[in-house]
Design a protein around this motif. Sequence first.
Motif, PDB file in Angstrom:
ATOM      1  N   SER A 180     108.193  61.911 -19.623  1.00  9.67           N
ATOM      2  CA  SER A 180     108.777  61.134 -18.533  1.00  9.67           C
ATOM      3  C   SER A 180     109.510  59.947 -19.134  1.00  9.67           C
ATOM      4  O   SER A 180     109.416  59.678 -20.328  1.00  9.67           O
ATOM      5  CB  SER A 180     107.684  60.666 -17.557  1.00  9.67           C
ATOM      6  N   GLY A 181     110.247  59.253 -18.290  1.00  8.10           N
ATOM      7  CA  GLY A 181     110.945  58.073 -18.776  1.00  8.10           C
ATOM      8  C   GLY A 181     112.296  58.346 -19.379  1.00  8.10           C
ATOM      9  O   GLY A 181     112.900  57.447 -19.974  1.00  8.10           O
ATOM     10  N   GLY A 182     112.798  59.572 -19.259  1.00  9.79           N
ATOM     11  CA  GLY A 182     114.114  59.881 -19.769  1.00  9.79           C
ATOM     12  C   GLY A 182     114.216  59.749 -21.281  1.00  9.79           C
ATOM     13  O   GLY A 182     113.488  60.395 -22.036  1.00  9.79           O
ATOM     14  N   MET A 183     115.095  58.858 -21.745  1.00 12.85           N
ATOM     15  CA  MET A 183     115.369  58.689 -23.165  1.00 12.85           C
ATOM     16  C   MET A 183     114.328  57.813 -23.868  1.00 12.85           C
ATOM     17  O   MET A 183     114.247  57.798 -25.099  1.00 12.85           O
ATOM     18  CB  MET A 183     116.753  58.066 -23.341  1.00 12.85           C
ATOM     19  N   ASN A 215     116.233  47.276 -20.578  1.00 10.50           N
ATOM     20  CA  ASN A 215     116.783  45.972 -20.238  1.00 10.50           C
ATOM     21  C   ASN A 215     117.293  45.204 -21.453  1.00 10.50           C
ATOM     22  O   ASN A 215     118.258  44.458 -21.363  1.00 10.50           O
ATOM     23  CB  ASN A 215     115.721  45.129 -19.514  1.00 10.50           C
ATOM     24  N   ARG A 216     116.625  45.375 -22.598  1.00 10.94           N
ATOM     25  CA  ARG A 216     117.021  44.661 -23.818  1.00 10.94           C
ATOM     26  C   ARG A 216     117.310  45.648 -24.960  1.00 10.94           C
ATOM     27  O   ARG A 216     117.002  45.368 -26.119  1.00 10.94           O
ATOM     28  CB  ARG A 216     115.935  43.664 -24.222  1.00 10.94           C
ATOM     29  N   LEU A 217     117.890  46.764 -24.613  1.00 15.43           N
ATOM     30  CA  LEU A 217     118.163  47.787 -25.622  1.00 15.43           C
ATOM     31  C   LEU A 217     119.164  47.284 -26.667  1.00 15.43           C
ATOM     32  O   LEU A 217     119.072  47.623 -27.846  1.00 15.43           O
ATOM     33  CB  LEU A 217     118.699  49.052 -24.948  1.00 15.43           C
ATOM     34  N   VAL A 239     120.664  58.278 -35.545  1.00 15.60           N
ATOM     35  CA  VAL A 239     120.371  58.983 -34.290  1.00 15.60           C
ATOM     36  C   VAL A 239     119.979  57.981 -33.204  1.00 15.60           C
ATOM     37  O   VAL A 239     120.390  58.099 -32.045  1.00 15.60           O
ATOM     38  CB  VAL A 239     119.250  60.025 -34.508  1.00 15.60           C
ATOM     39  N   PHE A 240     119.183  56.979 -33.577  1.00 15.48           N
ATOM     40  CA  PHE A 240     118.785  55.947 -32.608  1.00 15.48           C
ATOM     41  C   PHE A 240     120.006  55.233 -32.048  1.00 15.48           C
ATOM     42  O   PHE A 240     120.116  55.013 -30.835  1.00 15.48           O
ATOM     43  CB  PHE A 240     117.837  54.949 -33.273  1.00 15.48           C
ATOM     44  N   ILE A 241     120.940  54.853 -32.920  1.00 14.18           N
ATOM     45  CA  ILE A 241     122.134  54.138 -32.472  1.00 14.18           C
ATOM     46  C   ILE A 241     122.983  55.027 -31.554  1.00 14.18           C
ATOM     47  O   ILE A 241     123.498  54.564 -30.529  1.00 14.18           O
ATOM     48  CB  ILE A 241     122.957  53.657 -33.684  1.00 14.18           C
ATOM     49  N   VAL A 242     123.120  56.308 -31.902  1.00 15.98           N
ATOM     50  CA  VAL A 242     123.910  57.223 -31.080  1.00 15.98           C
ATOM     51  C   VAL A 242     123.282  57.381 -29.694  1.00 15.98           C
ATOM     52  O   VAL A 242     123.972  57.290 -28.667  1.00 15.98           O
ATOM     53  CB  VAL A 242     124.044  58.589 -31.778  1.00 15.98           C
ATOM     54  N   LEU A 243     121.971  57.608 -29.647  1.00 18.20           N
ATOM     55  CA  LEU A 243     121.305  57.779 -28.349  1.00 18.20           C
ATOM     56  C   LEU A 243     121.343  56.495 -27.526  1.00 18.20           C
ATOM     57  O   LEU A 243     121.503  56.537 -26.300  1.00 18.20           O
ATOM     58  CB  LEU A 243     119.857  58.223 -28.575  1.00 18.20           C
ATOM     59  N   LEU A 272     113.513  57.380 -28.028  1.00 17.77           N
ATOM     60  CA  LEU A 272     113.826  56.141 -28.744  1.00 17.77           C
ATOM     61  C   LEU A 272     112.569  55.534 -29.349  1.00 17.77           C
ATOM     62  O   LEU A 272     112.583  55.001 -30.460  1.00 17.77           O
ATOM     63  CB  LEU A 272     114.496  55.148 -27.791  1.00 17.77           C
ATOM     64  N   ASN A 273     111.477  55.618 -28.613  1.00 24.81           N
ATOM     65  CA  ASN A 273     110.188  55.111 -29.091  1.00 24.81           C
ATOM     66  C   ASN A 273     109.782  55.808 -30.387  1.00 24.81           C
ATOM     67  O   ASN A 273     109.408  55.154 -31.379  1.00 24.81           O
ATOM     68  CB  ASN A 273     109.136  55.359 -28.011  1.00 24.81           C
ATOM     69  N   ALA A 274     109.851  57.131 -30.392  1.00 27.91           N
ATOM     70  CA  ALA A 274     109.449  57.907 -31.559  1.00 27.91           C
ATOM     71  C   ALA A 274     110.379  57.649 -32.744  1.00 27.91           C
ATOM     72  O   ALA A 274     109.930  57.581 -33.894  1.00 27.91           O
ATOM     73  CB  ALA A 274     109.437  59.395 -31.210  1.00 27.91           C
ATOM     74  N   LEU A 275     111.678  57.485 -32.486  1.00 29.88           N
ATOM     75  CA  LEU A 275     112.623  57.221 -33.562  1.00 29.88           C
ATOM     76  C   LEU A 275     112.346  55.874 -34.233  1.00 29.88           C
ATOM     77  O   LEU A 275     112.409  55.751 -35.461  1.00 29.88           O
ATOM     78  CB  LEU A 275     114.058  57.241 -33.021  1.00 29.88           C
ATOM     79  N   VAL A 276     112.035  54.859 -33.438  1.00 26.76           N
ATOM     80  CA  VAL A 276     111.700  53.552 -34.008  1.00 26.76           C
ATOM     81  C   VAL A 276     110.433  53.645 -34.849  1.00 26.76           C
ATOM     82  O   VAL A 276     110.366  53.098 -35.957  1.00 26.76           O
ATOM     83  CB  VAL A 276     111.533  52.502 -32.888  1.00 26.76           C
ATOM     84  N   ALA A 277     109.417  54.345 -34.354  1.00 26.41           N
ATOM     85  CA  ALA A 277     108.174  54.509 -35.112  1.00 26.41           C
ATOM     86  C   ALA A 277     108.436  55.224 -36.426  1.00 26.41           C
ATOM     87  O   ALA A 277     107.932  54.824 -37.495  1.00 26.41           O
ATOM     88  CB  ALA A 277     107.156  55.290 -34.277  1.00 26.41           C
TER      89      ALA A 277
END
Length: 230
Positions: A197-200, A62-64, A173-177, A204-209
Amino acid sequence: MSRPTLKISPLQWLYCLTALFFTVKVWLLPNPSLDYPGVDIVQSIVLDSGVPNAVTGIIFRNRLYDTIFEVLVFTIAIMGVSYLMANEKPLGQVEQFSDQPSIVLARLGATITALVSIELAIRGHLSPGGGFAAGVAGGTAIGLVAITASTTWMEQLYQRWQIGTWEKVSVLVFIVLAGLTFGGWELAQGEFGALVSGGMIPILNALVAFKVALGSWAAILIFIRYRGLL
């Protein structure tokens, strides 16, 4: 002796009237409330994102758009630290913790927070946690190691594994995804509540971490090099 007169400029009067206006607004006007009869907002977010953690669903769906710029702001902040210290003279010698109890406690804490970071990154879409919290935990683990280990060894490790490069790659990679997600391209959500689960969202969670932890590593090394242990 005459007393000095207090002069208030028109601009100061404007500030006072503005402050008075907002004070009256806060106290007199009712708080706006959302009324959606028959609609559970949290439930709709969970169903739409496919993950039990509605907060993660909001951040990465929602706030990506906001999350992308939050990641960019953190990246700019790390670059700003390097720029700020560019003209500083490195310390000749950095004092580390030398007593054995402090070393044991710091490294035990680093081990625990590193494991917590991995847990939050992997399962952040299923339970309380997420990429930013995981990155902060990972940065804390690195900081605890840095106060007990040789600064030279930490910098050599940083250079050998090209941490700075990996940090920048994770941002790209985060920006591209995220851009693909905006374009409507998504992975299958999978079974609700399952680890995959949860698709992408888990990616994205792991990339931010990953990005926050590695960025924290860079900032810690810079501050220790030029300021010592804070």
